[in-house]
Design a protein around this motif. Sequence first.
Motif, PDB file in Angstrom:
ATOM      1  N   VAL A   1      -3.893  -6.831  12.539  1.00 34.76           N
ATOM      2  CA  VAL A   1      -4.144  -6.530  13.962  1.00 34.76           C
ATOM      3  C   VAL A   1      -4.103  -5.238  14.223  1.00 34.76           C
ATOM      4  O   VAL A   1      -3.284  -4.365  13.769  1.00 34.76           O
ATOM      5  CB  VAL A   1      -2.889  -7.284  14.742  1.00 34.76           C
ATOM      6  N   GLY A   2      -5.330  -4.905  14.866  1.00 34.60           N
ATOM      7  CA  GLY A   2      -5.421  -3.453  15.011  1.00 34.60           C
ATOM      8  C   GLY A   2      -5.966  -2.702  14.012  1.00 34.60           C
ATOM      9  O   GLY A   2      -5.575  -3.005  12.871  1.00 34.60           O
ATOM     10  N   GLU A   3      -6.729  -1.434  14.339  1.00 30.78           N
ATOM     11  CA  GLU A   3      -7.355  -0.773  13.344  1.00 30.78           C
ATOM     12  C   GLU A   3      -6.288  -0.022  12.294  1.00 30.78           C
ATOM     13  O   GLU A   3      -6.471   0.089  11.307  1.00 30.78           O
ATOM     14  CB  GLU A   3      -8.069   0.412  13.988  1.00 30.78           C
ATOM     15  N   TRP A   4      -5.038   0.277  12.945  1.00 29.22           N
ATOM     16  CA  TRP A   4      -3.932   0.753  11.964  1.00 29.22           C
ATOM     17  C   TRP A   4      -3.634  -0.093  10.842  1.00 29.22           C
ATOM     18  O   TRP A   4      -3.220   0.377   9.782  1.00 29.22           O
ATOM     19  CB  TRP A   4      -2.580   1.000  12.799  1.00 29.22           C
TER      20      TRP A   4
ATOM     21  N   LEU B   1      -4.959 -12.350  20.964  1.00 29.10           N
ATOM     22  CA  LEU B   1      -4.773 -13.360  21.692  1.00 29.10           C
ATOM     23  C   LEU B   1      -4.554 -14.729  20.964  1.00 29.10           C
ATOM     24  O   LEU B   1      -3.496 -15.544  21.255  1.00 29.10           O
ATOM     25  CB  LEU B   1      -5.756 -13.760  22.500  1.00 29.10           C
ATOM     26  N   ASN B   2      -4.707 -14.601  19.411  1.00 28.82           N
ATOM     27  CA  ASN B   2      -4.377 -15.906  18.601  1.00 28.82           C
ATOM     28  C   ASN B   2      -3.706 -15.426  17.247  1.00 28.82           C
ATOM     29  O   ASN B   2      -3.935 -16.312  16.470  1.00 28.82           O
ATOM     30  CB  ASN B   2      -5.548 -16.859  18.328  1.00 28.82           C
TER      31      ASN B   2
ATOM     32  N   VAL C   1       0.300 -20.414  12.602  1.00 30.97           N
ATOM     33  CA  VAL C   1       0.652 -21.809  12.591  1.00 30.97           C
ATOM     34  C   VAL C   1      -0.240 -22.781  12.322  1.00 30.97           C
ATOM     35  O   VAL C   1       0.101 -23.834  11.562  1.00 30.97           O
ATOM     36  CB  VAL C   1       1.160 -22.044  14.281  1.00 30.97           C
ATOM     37  N   ASP C   2      -1.394 -22.715  12.515  1.00 29.31           N
ATOM     38  CA  ASP C   2      -2.502 -23.735  12.148  1.00 29.31           C
ATOM     39  C   ASP C   2      -2.883 -23.662  10.623  1.00 29.31           C
ATOM     40  O   ASP C   2      -3.909 -24.229  10.116  1.00 29.31           O
ATOM     41  CB  ASP C   2      -3.568 -23.581  13.024  1.00 29.31           C
ATOM     42  N   GLY C   3      -2.631 -22.364  10.085  1.00 20.20           N
ATOM     43  CA  GLY C   3      -3.029 -22.065   8.664  1.00 20.20           C
ATOM     44  C   GLY C   3      -4.191 -21.408   8.393  1.00 20.20           C
ATOM     45  O   GLY C   3      -4.734 -21.450   7.257  1.00 20.20           O
ATOM     46  N   SER C   4      -4.783 -20.906   9.548  1.00 18.39           N
ATOM     47  CA  SER C   4      -6.148 -20.230   9.393  1.00 18.39           C
ATOM     48  C   SER C   4      -6.022 -19.067   8.853  1.00 18.39           C
ATOM     49  O   SER C   4      -6.824 -18.253   8.178  1.00 18.39           O
ATOM     50  CB  SER C   4      -6.972 -20.271  10.625  1.00 18.39           C
TER      51      SER C   4
ATOM     52  N   ALA D   1       0.202 -13.075  27.599  1.00 20.52           N
ATOM     53  CA  ALA D   1       1.249 -14.295  27.802  1.00 20.52           C
ATOM     54  C   ALA D   1       1.519 -14.641  26.445  1.00 20.52           C
ATOM     55  O   ALA D   1       2.643 -15.182  26.328  1.00 20.52           O
ATOM     56  CB  ALA D   1       0.775 -15.243  29.093  1.00 20.52           C
ATOM     57  N   VAL D   2       0.540 -15.038  25.590  1.00 26.57           N
ATOM     58  CA  VAL D   2       0.803 -15.799  24.337  1.00 26.57           C
ATOM     59  C   VAL D   2       1.473 -14.830  23.344  1.00 26.57           C
ATOM     60  O   VAL D   2       1.983 -15.477  22.341  1.00 26.57           O
ATOM     61  CB  VAL D   2      -0.493 -16.286  23.655  1.00 26.57           C
ATOM     62  N   THR D   3       1.625 -13.457  23.486  1.00 29.52           N
ATOM     63  CA  THR D   3       2.093 -12.566  22.646  1.00 29.52           C
ATOM     64  C   THR D   3       3.750 -13.019  22.098  1.00 29.52           C
ATOM     65  O   THR D   3       4.463 -13.677  23.382  1.00 29.52           O
ATOM     66  CB  THR D   3       2.192 -11.222  22.962  1.00 29.52           C
ATOM     67  N   SER D   4       4.250 -12.990  21.081  1.00 33.96           N
ATOM     68  CA  SER D   4       5.447 -13.239  20.794  1.00 33.96           C
ATOM     69  C   SER D   4       6.447 -12.629  21.913  1.00 33.96           C
ATOM     70  O   SER D   4       6.501 -11.523  22.138  1.00 33.96           O
ATOM     71  CB  SER D   4       5.839 -12.369  19.210  1.00 33.96           C
TER      72      SER D   4
END
Length: 296
Positions: A99-102, A131-132, A138-141, A196-199
């Motif tokens: 997540v993110g360039e860092w 966002l996901n 959770v979905d294993g992707s 809103a979906v963020t932890s």
Amino acid sequence: MLERYELETFLTLAEELHFGRTAERLRVTTGRVSHVVKKLERRIGAPLFERTSRVVQLTPIGRRLADDLAPLVAGMDEAVRRAVDAGRGVTGQLRVAFVGEWGAPLLLRAVALFSERHPDCEVDVREAPLLNTRASLVDGSVDVLIASFPFDGMANGPVLLTEERVLAVAAGHPLAATEAVSLEVLAEHPVVQYPAVTSAEFKRDRTPEHTPSGRPVPKGPAGNTFSEMLSLVALGRGVLPVGAHTRQYHPRPDIAYVPIHDAPPIRRGPVWLEANTTERVREFVRAAVDANPPTD
């Protein structure tokens, strides 16, 4: 003790509530499904399903049994899967993301070492949109995500990177020329929000509702991506606490990054679904730690 085929038949019918679809999924006849269910009901001593020519429904006893058995069977399946993984060694496919360039350098170093140690395991690398991130685990992707802690509901760690926090403000903001600020200034300016979906625990850590002294923090608008959040900052819609590496990966003439002198450091590292702790995942986390030793 119930036989495996009895458990599978009962739980599949409890999910489908249709003898034909259940038989199709299990690749047996409807007569076989009916026979197994009747056998179970005789053993239990009570009906598990109410069935008519049109409708199949669980009885209260059947619903309770399904609710009790489903997690136990899922746990058995997971235990067998982990045993198979361990017996075969580290093979198959591992899906990792950042997540993110860092996060990309941390991930790529881990992938290189993991692939050297386990050449028979294919590693799929991708970037996870903000966002996901949770949904992909959770979905294993995605099996392992390099992300920021805390990530509630997931296994977190070990820490691969720590960095100081800075406050992103618009270049023309009164705080832009300040040498350093306190977390208390968050009570005086709207704070741009994560999606809103963020932890939830992550948001409490990164964009708290109160300052350390208990003053309420006003909420600004939310962005769907990190770049969008920074654009809201640049527009003067609010301020945003971020990691110091943001200066390096998101240098912008319309934003200033001011050190926060009393904020704890941000911690980053591997995150994964606890139920998906396979041998591949354990070995990748081990490679991530070995490939990213702490620096002074």
